[in-house]
Design a protein around this motif. Structure first.
Motif, PDB file in Angstrom:
ATOM      1  N   PRO A 229       0.802  -1.227   0.000  1.00 24.13           N
ATOM      2  CA  PRO A 229       0.000   0.000   0.000  1.00 24.13           C
ATOM      3  C   PRO A 229       0.836   1.279   0.000  1.00 24.13           C
ATOM      4  CG  PRO A 229      -0.047  -1.083   2.161  1.00 24.13           C
ATOM      5  CD  PRO A 229       0.606  -2.036   1.213  1.00 24.13           C
ATOM      6  N   GLY A 230       2.133   1.162   0.315  1.00 21.42           N
ATOM      7  CA  GLY A 230       3.003   2.331   0.285  1.00 21.42           C
ATOM      8  C   GLY A 230       3.584   2.641  -1.074  1.00 21.42           C
ATOM      9  N   ASP A 249      -2.532  -7.285  -9.399  1.00 17.00           N
ATOM     10  CA  ASP A 249      -1.923  -7.117  -8.081  1.00 17.00           C
ATOM     11  C   ASP A 249      -1.914  -5.655  -7.655  1.00 17.00           C
ATOM     12  OD1 ASP A 249      -1.439  -9.805  -7.638  1.00 17.00           O
ATOM     13  OD2 ASP A 249       0.609  -9.747  -8.426  1.00 17.00           O
ATOM     14  N   ALA A 250      -1.691  -4.759  -8.615  1.00 22.55           N
ATOM     15  CA  ALA A 250      -1.609  -3.333  -8.282  1.00 22.55           C
ATOM     16  C   ALA A 250      -2.927  -2.793  -7.751  1.00 22.55           C
ATOM     17  CB  ALA A 250      -1.169  -2.537  -9.503  1.00 22.55           C
ATOM     18  N   ALA A 251      -4.019  -3.460  -8.082  1.00 25.90           N
ATOM     19  CA  ALA A 251      -5.336  -2.982  -7.654  1.00 25.90           C
ATOM     20  C   ALA A 251      -5.768  -3.543  -6.306  1.00 25.90           C
ATOM     21  CB  ALA A 251      -6.376  -3.346  -8.710  1.00 25.90           C
ATOM     22  N   THR A 252      -4.974  -4.436  -5.721  1.00 24.43           N
ATOM     23  CA  THR A 252      -5.419  -5.088  -4.496  1.00 24.43           C
ATOM     24  C   THR A 252      -5.309  -4.198  -3.269  1.00 24.43           C
ATOM     25  OG1 THR A 252      -3.229  -6.059  -4.109  1.00 24.43           O
ATOM     26  CG2 THR A 252      -4.806  -7.384  -5.362  1.00 24.43           C
ATOM     27  N   SER A 253      -4.433  -3.190  -3.316  1.00 25.36           N
ATOM     28  CA  SER A 253      -4.277  -2.308  -2.161  1.00 25.36           C
ATOM     29  C   SER A 253      -4.742  -0.897  -2.480  1.00 25.36           C
ATOM     30  CB  SER A 253      -2.811  -2.288  -1.697  1.00 25.36           C
ATOM     31  OG  SER A 253      -1.964  -1.836  -2.736  1.00 25.36           O
ATOM     32  N   GLY A 254      -5.713  -0.779  -3.341  1.00 25.81           N
ATOM     33  CA  GLY A 254      -6.168   0.531  -3.788  1.00 25.81           C
ATOM     34  C   GLY A 254      -5.602   0.830  -5.159  1.00 25.81           C
ATOM     35  N   LEU A 255      -6.319   1.578  -5.970  1.00 25.60           N
ATOM     36  CA  LEU A 255      -5.902   1.830  -7.343  1.00 25.60           C
ATOM     37  C   LEU A 255      -4.589   2.606  -7.386  1.00 25.60           C
ATOM     38  CD1 LEU A 255      -9.319   2.798  -8.945  1.00 25.60           C
ATOM     39  CD2 LEU A 255      -8.152   0.593  -9.030  1.00 25.60           C
ATOM     40  N   LYS A 256      -3.677   2.174  -8.268  1.00 17.24           N
ATOM     41  CA  LYS A 256      -2.434   2.903  -8.519  1.00 17.24           C
ATOM     42  C   LYS A 256      -2.101   2.755  -9.993  1.00 17.24           C
ATOM     43  CE  LYS A 256      -0.557   0.219  -5.473  1.00 17.24           C
ATOM     44  NZ  LYS A 256       0.312  -0.510  -4.508  1.00 17.24           N
TER      45      LYS A 256
END
Length: 492
Positions: A229-230, A249-256
């Protein structure tokens, strides 16, 4: 003897991860790093666990705040990157040997191309720092509206094994120049040269923690890094299938945001009026055989006008026959090994499927044994294929050329445009109108006319269409993707 030759047994390979400006032993999955040229074990390396990933990301976020890297006067950051580039040049021999020992890059190519380009990319992006501009937007008289650009924060970068040092630098250098911190996961099979490049950056003045290097497997290190998430931005180079997993995988902790430089199946479209068939044959053979065929933009589909097909294929075959298989630490080698048994198995399986679907071997084929212990594949030419043949559709990642012929312009354009990939392409003709029409028709991010392959100009962006990804490397666009845009509007 070639002047770049060296003894791989005498190369001191740097070990571990780089976190907070210091080498840290890996504590994750152990990978056997083997030399592709002879199959010998170079070292068993423990990669970075999820715990070390968390430590590196935490260090990166702390370094951004404590060092003021993003707020630093632009030319001060530029001076650090210039010193860094100079150090890379000064350590060219060391870096070339580290790269060639465990990769498929031949030492002479690394010394003459990869190291100078690595230094030049660091230098180029350093020089871009104070030349990225915002804008003042047109609005009514009692308002003032501006656009400013800001770094994302912590960039997670993942780079591949086929051109390890340069492709990693294409993520590190622009992301740092834009004011971000970077945590890089290089391939677990080729971590050594880029680890030393990063240490040279610290020597030049990069703040501690602003750049971390975390070797390790994709399943462990890569997944933990992308999902962290960081992490604020993800930049990936690799296969299309892995790129799809990275997006998930990039979407699992919030969109980036994610940028992807993926595979290719690039055409070389050759018309009967090509300026010089000998020159075309040299370009095609070099593109197909470079790095043992393990290049994402390799021009592995020859789409050639039928009237010149036989003579062109004959000339390409003659040049392929002159390729010299050998170890990557011999500067005279022109045919590199296949990187691993798994990659050789995949290549041979796809070729078996291609022949079962009707492909004919026009030249070469099969394993060759120069007596080293590594895995080498003879340069190969296939013909007689339908559009859906695996040799036409799939990225083989080996020295294999698929040949298709055409009778007229429209048929040639149809064959050249791949249904899935769109990384690059080549067009060979004297007719400027035909060249422009073909270049526009081929749905790819880069099309070269009467040459093939990227040159050493750092300002020419490269990136794919379709399943070849999105986002650009090289050029100013390679830096701009690491900046987000903010509108600041004033009411007067």
């Amino acid at each position: 003897m070639h002047g770049d030759n060296f003894d791989p047994d005498r190369v001191d390979l740097p070990s571990g991860c780089l976190i907070g400006g210091e080498r840290v032993p890996g504590d994750g999955t152990v990978t056997e790093v083997r030399r592709p040229s002879d199959g010998k074990l170079a070292r068993a390396e423990a990669g970075a666990s999820a715990s070390l990933v968390d430590r590196a990301v935490t260090e990166a976020r702390h370094s951004l705040k404590s060092s003021g890297w993003a707020e630093m006067e632009p030319r001060q950051r530029m001076a650090i990157m210039r010193r860094w580039a100079d150090l890379v040049d000064a350590h060219a021999d060391e870096l070339a040997q580290l790269e060639a020992t465990v990769s498929v890059r031949v030492v002479s190519s690394v010394r003459l191309r990869d190291v100078p380009m690595t230094a030049e990319m660091i230098r180029f992006y350093g020089e871009c720092i104070d030349k990225i501009e915002g804008a003042v937007l047109a609005t009514r008289g009692n308002r003032f509206s501006t656009l400013v650009r800001e770094p994302y924060g912590v960039v997670a970068a993942i780079s591949p094994w086929n051109t390890p040092m340069l492709l990693a630098t294409l993520k590190i250098a622009p992301a740092l120049a834009a004011g971000n911190a970077v945590v890089l996961k290089p391939s677990e099979f080729t971590p050594y040269a880029i680890l030393r490049v990063a240490e040279l950056g610290l020597q030049a003045g990069l703040p501690r923690g602003i750049l971390s290097i975390l070797p390790g497997t994709g399943a462990e290190t890569g997944t933990a890094l992308v999902r962290h998430p960081g992490v604020d931005y993800v930049a990936f180079t690799g296969s299309a299938s892995t790129g799809a997993r990275v997006m998930c995988d990039a979407a699992t902790s919030g969109l980036k945001p994610v940028s992807l430089e993926l595979g290719g199946k690039s055409p070389q479209l050759v018309f009967a009026d090509a300026p010089d068939l000998d020159a075309v044959a040299t370009l095609v053979a070099a593109s197909v055989c470079a790095n043992g065929g393990q290049v994402c933009f390799a021009g592995t589909r020859l789409v050639v006008e039928a009237s010149v097909a036989d003579q062109l294929v004959e000339r390409i075959a003659a040049r392929m026959d002159r390729m010299q298989a050998g170890p990557t630490w011999d500067g005279a080698t022109t045919l590199a090994p296949i990187v691993s048994p798994a990659q050789m198995k995949r290549l041979e399986s796809l070729l078996d499927a291609a022949e079962a679907a009707g492909a004919r071997r026009l030249h070469g084929g099969g394993r060759i044994d120069p007596g080293l212990g590594g895995l080498f594949y003879a340069p190969t030419i296939l013909g007689g294929m339908a559009d859906d043949n695996p040799a036409v559709r799939e990225e083989l990642f080996g020295p294999v050329l698929a040949v298709q012929t055409f009778q007229d312009l429209e048929q040639g354009l149809r064959l050249a445009d791949h249904p899935s990939y769109g990384l690059a392409g080549g067009v060979h003709t004297r007719d400027i109108a035909k060249a422009l029409k073909a270049a526009r028709a081929i749905q790819a991010g880069t099309v070269w006319v009467n040459h093939y392959g990227p040159n050493t100009d750092p300002n020419q962006p490269m990136g794919g269409y379709k399943q070849s990804g999105f986002g650009k490397d090289f050029g100013v666009m390679g830096l701009e993707k690491f900046l987000k845009t903010k509108n600041i509007a004033f009411q007067i």
